[in-house]
Design a protein around this motif. Sequence first.
Motif, PDB file in Angstrom:
ATOM      1  N   PRO A 105       0.810  -1.232   0.000  1.00 15.52           N
ATOM      2  CA  PRO A 105       0.000   0.000   0.000  1.00 15.52           C
ATOM      3  C   PRO A 105       0.837   1.272   0.000  1.00 15.52           C
ATOM      4  CG  PRO A 105      -0.858  -1.586   1.588  1.00 15.52           C
ATOM      5  CD  PRO A 105       0.445  -2.133   1.113  1.00 15.52           C
ATOM      6  N   ALA A 106       2.047   1.198   0.584  1.00 13.77           N
ATOM      7  CA  ALA A 106       2.892   2.396   0.639  1.00 13.77           C
ATOM      8  C   ALA A 106       3.393   2.797  -0.744  1.00 13.77           C
ATOM      9  CB  ALA A 106       4.078   2.158   1.577  1.00 13.77           C
ATOM     10  N   THR A 107       3.610   1.812  -1.631  1.00 11.39           N
ATOM     11  CA  THR A 107       4.133   2.107  -2.966  1.00 11.39           C
ATOM     12  C   THR A 107       3.041   2.101  -4.036  1.00 11.39           C
ATOM     13  OG1 THR A 107       4.645  -0.248  -3.306  1.00 11.39           O
ATOM     14  CG2 THR A 107       6.394   1.155  -2.418  1.00 11.39           C
ATOM     15  N   SER A 108       1.817   1.875  -3.652  1.00 15.96           N
ATOM     16  CA  SER A 108       0.735   1.824  -4.640  1.00 15.96           C
ATOM     17  C   SER A 108       0.521   3.180  -5.332  1.00 15.96           C
ATOM     18  CB  SER A 108      -0.573   1.377  -3.975  1.00 15.96           C
ATOM     19  OG  SER A 108      -0.946   2.273  -2.941  1.00 15.96           O
ATOM     20  N   VAL A 109       1.019   4.262  -4.711  1.00 21.45           N
ATOM     21  CA  VAL A 109       0.896   5.579  -5.352  1.00 21.45           C
ATOM     22  C   VAL A 109       1.756   5.658  -6.609  1.00 21.45           C
ATOM     23  CG1 VAL A 109       0.310   6.760  -3.210  1.00 21.45           C
ATOM     24  CG2 VAL A 109       2.717   6.491  -3.842  1.00 21.45           C
ATOM     25  N   LEU A 110       2.744   4.774  -6.724  1.00 21.70           N
ATOM     26  CA  LEU A 110       3.599   4.755  -7.906  1.00 21.70           C
ATOM     27  C   LEU A 110       2.925   4.080  -9.088  1.00 21.70           C
ATOM     28  CD1 LEU A 110       6.994   3.751  -6.218  1.00 21.70           C
ATOM     29  CD2 LEU A 110       6.186   6.047  -6.793  1.00 21.70           C
ATOM     30  N   LEU A 111       1.796   3.445  -8.854  1.00 23.78           N
ATOM     31  CA  LEU A 111       1.064   2.766  -9.918  1.00 23.78           C
ATOM     32  C   LEU A 111       0.216   3.792 -10.659  1.00 23.78           C
ATOM     33  CD1 LEU A 111       0.378   0.048 -11.242  1.00 23.78           C
ATOM     34  CD2 LEU A 111      -1.494  -0.177  -9.598  1.00 23.78           C
ATOM     35  N   GLU A 112       0.678   4.190 -11.820  1.00 21.14           N
ATOM     36  CA  GLU A 112      -0.009   5.237 -12.588  1.00 21.14           C
ATOM     37  C   GLU A 112      -1.108   4.629 -13.453  1.00 21.14           C
ATOM     38  OE1 GLU A 112       3.139   7.248 -14.673  1.00 21.14           O
ATOM     39  OE2 GLU A 112       3.412   8.677 -13.035  1.00 21.14           O
ATOM     40  N   LYS A 113      -2.039   3.987 -12.823  1.00 16.54           N
ATOM     41  CA  LYS A 113      -3.214   3.428 -13.485  1.00 16.54           C
ATOM     42  C   LYS A 113      -4.449   3.930 -12.753  1.00 16.54           C
ATOM     43  CE  LYS A 113      -0.396   0.955 -15.970  1.00 16.54           C
ATOM     44  NZ  LYS A 113      -0.107   1.302 -17.365  1.00 16.54           N
ATOM     45  N   GLY A 114      -5.549   3.925 -13.450  1.00 16.42           N
ATOM     46  CA  GLY A 114      -6.752   4.447 -12.823  1.00 16.42           C
ATOM     47  C   GLY A 114      -7.932   3.516 -12.933  1.00 16.42           C
ATOM     48  N   GLY A 115      -8.919   3.752 -12.091  1.00 22.19           N
ATOM     49  CA  GLY A 115     -10.189   3.037 -12.164  1.00 22.19           C
ATOM     50  C   GLY A 115     -10.062   1.554 -11.908  1.00 22.19           C
ATOM     51  N   GLN A 116     -10.764   0.768 -12.721  1.00 24.17           N
ATOM     52  CA  GLN A 116     -10.809  -0.678 -12.531  1.00 24.17           C
ATOM     53  C   GLN A 116      -9.461  -1.335 -12.797  1.00 24.17           C
ATOM     54  OE1 GLN A 116     -13.925  -2.092 -15.065  1.00 24.17           O
ATOM     55  NE2 GLN A 116     -15.575  -1.126 -13.861  1.00 24.17           N
ATOM     56  N   LEU A 117      -8.664  -0.725 -13.659  1.00 18.97           N
ATOM     57  CA  LEU A 117      -7.361  -1.317 -13.962  1.00 18.97           C
ATOM     58  C   LEU A 117      -6.463  -1.341 -12.739  1.00 18.97           C
ATOM     59  CD1 LEU A 117      -5.625  -2.506 -16.206  1.00 18.97           C
ATOM     60  CD2 LEU A 117      -4.834  -0.192 -16.735  1.00 18.97           C
ATOM     61  N   LYS A 118      -6.479  -0.288 -11.947  1.00 13.69           N
ATOM     62  CA  LYS A 118      -5.671  -0.254 -10.739  1.00 13.69           C
ATOM     63  C   LYS A 118      -6.152  -1.300  -9.734  1.00 13.69           C
ATOM     64  CE  LYS A 118      -3.837   2.931  -7.276  1.00 13.69           C
ATOM     65  NZ  LYS A 118      -3.762   4.347  -6.830  1.00 13.69           N
TER      66      LYS A 118
END
Length: 572
Positions: free
Chosen positions: A300-313
Motif C-alpha cells: 500500500p505504501a508504494t501503490s501511489v507509484l502505480l499510474e493506473k486508474g479506475g478498474q485497472l488499478k
Amino acid sequence: MEDFVVSARKYRPSTFKSVIGQRAIVNTLKNAIANHHLAQTFLFCGQRGVGKTSCARILAKTINCLNLGPETEACNECESCKSFNEGRSLNIHELDAASNNSVDDIRGLIEQVRFAPQLGKYKVYIIDEVHMLSQAAFNAFLKTLEEPPAHAIFILATTEKHKIIPTILSRCQIFDFKRIQLKDVTEHLSYIASQEGVTAAPEALHIIAEKGDGSMRDSLSIFDQMVSFAGKDLTYKKVIDNLNILDYDYYFRVTDAILQGDAPTALLIFDEILNNGFDGHLFIGGMGEHFRNLVVAKNPATSVLLEKGGQLKEKYVWQAAQYPETFLFGGLNILNQADVTYKTSVNQRLLVELTLMRLCHLATGKAAPATAQPTSTTQVPRPVQAVPTPVAPKVTPAAPKVAEPKQEYKPETPPQAAPKKMNMPSLNKLMGETPKEKAAQEAAKNGDVGEPLTDEGIQKAWAGYIELNKTKKISLCSILGQITPRKSAENPSVVDVVVPSSVQQQSIEEDRTNLLDYLRTQLKHPALQLVINISKTETQRKPYTTQEKFMHMKEKNPVVEKLKDQLDLGID
C-alpha cells in the motif's frame, strides 16, 4: 469548409491559471510580478510539451497588462492584452535559435534592445531552443544579458540545459519544468473531450496520456489523431488498435497462466500475440512493466507509484495479492535479462518462450531450465561440467607432483599438460623455486652434475637457443645476442651472465625456465644454474653537471686538463 485548429494550439494556456502541472513555477512568477521582483533574464528548462514557451508568453502579456487582476492575471481587456491576443503586440519578440544561431542574428537582437516600448512597461525577448546558439553567439550575448536596459526582459527556453555555457547560466534565473503527471494530462484531455463533444472512455484517455510520456502537446496530438480515427466515440479498444498497443488483458492472462505453472497456455497466448502483429520485444518489455506494476501494487505504501486508474488499478492490486514477493522479484530479474539479450539473440521467439517457461517453473518452485545467462547459482556448474569431464582425472594428480619433483618430467609430453605449462612458471615463481630447479638442486646434492662446462660449449648452446627462437622471440634474442655467457670461476655448475641494464635482466628472467631447460639439455648438465648480474658501470650515476662531465673526461684522458688551461675555460 471550416478551418481546423489542432488542440495543442486551440487549447494553449493563455493565463497562469490555465497552465497544467507547473503550479510551483506559476506561483513563483505571480509572486515576482506582484512584489515587483522580476529578474531581467529567465531560463525555462524541461522536456518538450511541458509549457515553457506558453509560460513565457503568459509572463510577457501579464507584466505589460495595464489592469492586473487580484490574482495577478492579465485582464485581457486593455489595449496591451488585446494587441497581444491578436498577435500584433510590439512588446514581444520571439526568436528561434535553431535557425537563427549566428553572431549576426544576436547582433540584430541587441540592436533592437535599445528601443523602449511604445505601449506598456517591458519589451520581452523570447529565445526558443537557446542551446542551439553557436559559441560565438553566446559570447556576443553575454554583456547584454548581464546589463540589459531596464525595459528589456529576456526569457530563454531550452530542452537541453547542459549544453548552455556556465557564463550564460550564471546570468539567468533558472526554472526547471517537470514532466506533467499522468493524472493531470488525463483530466485535461477529459476537459477538452467535453468541450469538443467527444465521448471518451477514461481508459482510452489514460492510454493516450501514457503514450504522451509527460508531454501535453504530444498527448493532444495523439488525441486529435484518435478523434480522426474513431470519431466522436473514443473507446479503449479503438485507441489500442490505432496506436498498436498491446492490450493489458494479455498480460493478466499470461500472468495467471504463470501463477498456475501452465506453460502451454502461456506459450499459446504468446503465439496469439505474434499472430496479431505484435513484436516479441514489445511483449517482453510490457511483461517487465506489468511485473513492476504488480510489485508496487502489492505494498500500500508504494501503490501511489502505480499510474493506473479506475478498474485497472483495482485489478493490479487484486492480482498482486496472489503472488509472493520473492516470485515477483525473481520474475523481474528474468524478464530484464530477456529484454537485454533480445536484440542479440539469434532465435528471438525461442528466447521469449524459454523466458515464459522459466517463469512458470519459478512460480511452481521447480528448477528453472538453464538459458544463456543463468540467474541462480545452482545453474552455474552445469555448463562447466560438460566440457572438462575428460580432463578431471588428470587434474587430481597435479597436487602431489609439487611434493615429488622427480615425477614432474613424465607428464610434460601429453597434450593435456600443455595449457598448465604456460601458467605454471609464474605460479611457481611466486611460490619459490620451480620443480625443475628443485630437480637440479637434487642432482647437485647427489653428485649428478653431468659433463663439465666450458666457455666455448656454453656460448655454442647459447647461440643455438637464439637461432631456435629468433622468429618467435625477436626482442629477447636481440638481447641475448649482445651477451657473452661464461662459466663461473667460483662454481663449476653456474653460468655467469652480465647485462648492461635492469630492463634486459628482467627480459631474460621472464624466459629463464625455457633457457635453462635448453642449456641443461644441450650441455648435458642437469645441475646447471644461471646467474644474471647487472654491469657495475650501469649502477654508477652518470655525470650530470659541467664539472662532473669534465672530471669524467679527465679520468679517461689527463690531457683534457691541459687543454682546459690553454683555452682558459674556467672549469674548476
